[in-house]
Design a protein around this motif. Structure first.
Motif, PDB file in Angstrom:
ATOM      1  N   ASP A 152      27.131   2.083 -37.251  1.00 32.99           N
ATOM      2  CA  ASP A 152      27.533   0.801 -36.755  1.00 32.99           C
ATOM      3  C   ASP A 152      27.598  -0.513 -37.314  1.00 32.99           C
ATOM      4  O   ASP A 152      26.242  -0.802 -37.604  1.00 32.99           O
ATOM      5  CB  ASP A 152      26.870   1.303 -35.353  1.00 32.99           C
ATOM      6  CG  ASP A 152      27.819   0.592 -34.740  1.00 32.99           C
ATOM      7  OD1 ASP A 152      28.621  -0.599 -35.031  1.00 32.99           O
ATOM      8  OD2 ASP A 152      27.531   0.343 -33.066  1.00 32.99           O
ATOM      9  N   ASP A 191      31.056   3.117 -38.113  1.00 28.72           N
ATOM     10  CA  ASP A 191      32.176   2.608 -37.147  1.00 28.72           C
ATOM     11  C   ASP A 191      31.825   1.493 -37.795  1.00 28.72           C
ATOM     12  O   ASP A 191      30.807   0.427 -38.366  1.00 28.72           O
ATOM     13  CB  ASP A 191      31.818   2.898 -35.862  1.00 28.72           C
ATOM     14  CG  ASP A 191      32.057   2.742 -34.032  1.00 28.72           C
ATOM     15  OD1 ASP A 191      32.846   1.868 -34.403  1.00 28.72           O
ATOM     16  OD2 ASP A 191      31.553   3.320 -33.654  1.00 28.72           O
ATOM     17  N   THR A 250      35.032   5.829 -31.208  1.00 29.49           N
ATOM     18  CA  THR A 250      33.281   6.884 -31.641  1.00 29.49           C
ATOM     19  C   THR A 250      33.672   8.063 -30.765  1.00 29.49           C
ATOM     20  O   THR A 250      32.909   9.055 -31.381  1.00 29.49           O
ATOM     21  CB  THR A 250      32.159   5.609 -31.229  1.00 29.49           C
ATOM     22  OG1 THR A 250      32.704   4.544 -31.527  1.00 29.49           O
ATOM     23  CG2 THR A 250      31.465   6.277 -31.371  1.00 29.49           C
TER      24      THR A 250
END
Length: 386
Positions: free
Chosen positions: A46, A74, A32
């Motif tokens: 995310d 993510d 990240t």
């Protein structure tokens, strides 16, 4: 402390050409942080954040409206259906750098991922911080003992480093691996298996033996091994078969990829204690192999070579079908050349022969074998011979 990753420039180059890139690697390795350094302006999602998941209830429309921005997604393996949606979005507008996908699981083990974006995505693996990426304030000894995960390596004290790795191990065993792959895993079995792999680090893998010790079937052991490998936690080093006239070992070796994790699984409390532990030789061997893996090109493959009579070469670099280099890994800085290594080199006839040590000077033996330290090999020799 900011660590410049070797992969950064390669990723920037690929973002200029590819509509999507994937950065894969174990959890907490810095994916990240690196992704956010690649672009000044981005949208970050995310897949472990319920609010971000809610934004993707109509994922196609939401992402279509962001076609002029870079979207970082993510832990993308937690929502594998996204991959089939990204395909038409990319085909409709193949602008470079539209998506940066971050994942902690091998795409081969996440259903549908490899097929969905074939030809549309560049896969890149981010390993823990390597020896050639270290800040000047950190030496190889600390790196070898603590491993390369940023939170462990950059901790202010050894106790904080150990505590972070202990928490990391528990979270992987109890939650992360099962969640990443969408399967049920027995935490106690997984922890015991991981610990057994640590105690047999660098040894030939025998699934039947592990199965008997753990009281499960061999297919179950192999399944757990696949998940640990797919989570970028262990590495299988395959044997090289090139000499049909000799009986060769056919089982792979297994290594815990991060030596910090290895040392915590073995309950080794300090760097000084490592030197009194019988696991030190295998630890150094695995450390060297992992550092070489991180810097190899796609044209170079890594194997080991061992005959049934016991002659062994720790590492063989191969390009195509031709052995490029035979490498013996030694902990001693005044190494002797083993008869087994000479025998293997005679079998394989590589272009180069090396013995890699922690700190020795670089010189050639009477057998035309180059003795060198790991850092010199990685920085000066390896880029030249690949």
């Amino acid at each position: 402390m900011i660590v410049t990753r070797n992969l950064a420039q390669q990723l920037r180059d690929r973002l200029k050409k590819s509509p999507a890139i994937a950065i894969l690697g174990p959890r907490q390795v810095g994916k990240t942080t690196l992704a956010k350094q690649l672009e000044d302006h981005y949208i970050y999602l995310d897949m472990e954040n319920p609010r971000d998941i809610a934004k993707l209830q109509d994922a196609y429309t939401f992402l279509e409206n962001l076609e002029d921005q870079t979207v970082i997604i993510d832990e993308v393996q937690l929502l594998p259906e996204l991959f089939s949606l990204l395909r038409p979005l990319i085909d409709a507008k193949r602008t470079p750098g539209r998506f940066i996908l971050l994942g902690s699981a091998s795409p081969e083990l996440v259903k549908g991922v490899s097929e969905s974006l074939a030809g549309r995505i560049s896969y890149n693996e981010l390993s823990p911080i390597g020896l050639t990426e270290l800040p000047k304030s950190i030496g190889y000894e600390e790196h070898w003992f603590r491993g390369g995960f940023p939170e462990s390596l950059l901790s202010e004290t050894g106790d904080l480093s150990k505590a972070w790795i202990d928490d990391f191990i528990v979270s992987y065993v109890e939650r992360d691996l099962a969640k990443m792959f969408g399967v049920d895993l027995a935490p106690t079995l997984l922890r015991n298996f991981w610990s057994m792999l640590a105690h047999l680090n660098g040894n030939l893998f025998n699934g039947e033996s592990f199965a008997r010790s753990l009281g499960v079937s061999a297919p179950t052991v192999n399944r757990y091994l696949d998940f640990l490998e797919g989570g970028y936690l262990i590495r299988r080093l395959q044997p090289l078969f090139v000499n049909a006239k000799k009986r060769l070992v056919k089982s792979p070796k297994t290594y815990i990829r991060d030596t910090g994790i290895l040392h915590r699984l073995l309950n080794i409390p300090s760097y000084n204690e490592l030197f009194g532990n019988p696991a030190i030789g295998a630890s150094w061997e695995g450390y060297v192999i992992e550092q070489i893996y991180q810097l190899k090109t796609k044209q170079t493959e890594l194997f080991f070579y061992r005959t049934q009579t016991g002659a062994e070469c720790d590492l063989v670099l191969v390009q195509g079908i031709k052995p490029l280099a035979c490498i013996e890994i030694k902990l001693s800085n005044a190494p002797t050349v083993s008869k087994g290594f000479i025998s293997c080199a005679k079998d394989l006839e590589p272009k180069y022969k090396y013995i890699i040590t922690p700190k020795s000077e670089t010189y050639k033996t009477s057998n035309e074998i180059t003795v060198t330290n790991l850092e010199h090999f990685l920085v000066k020799i390896f880029p030249e011979i690949q």
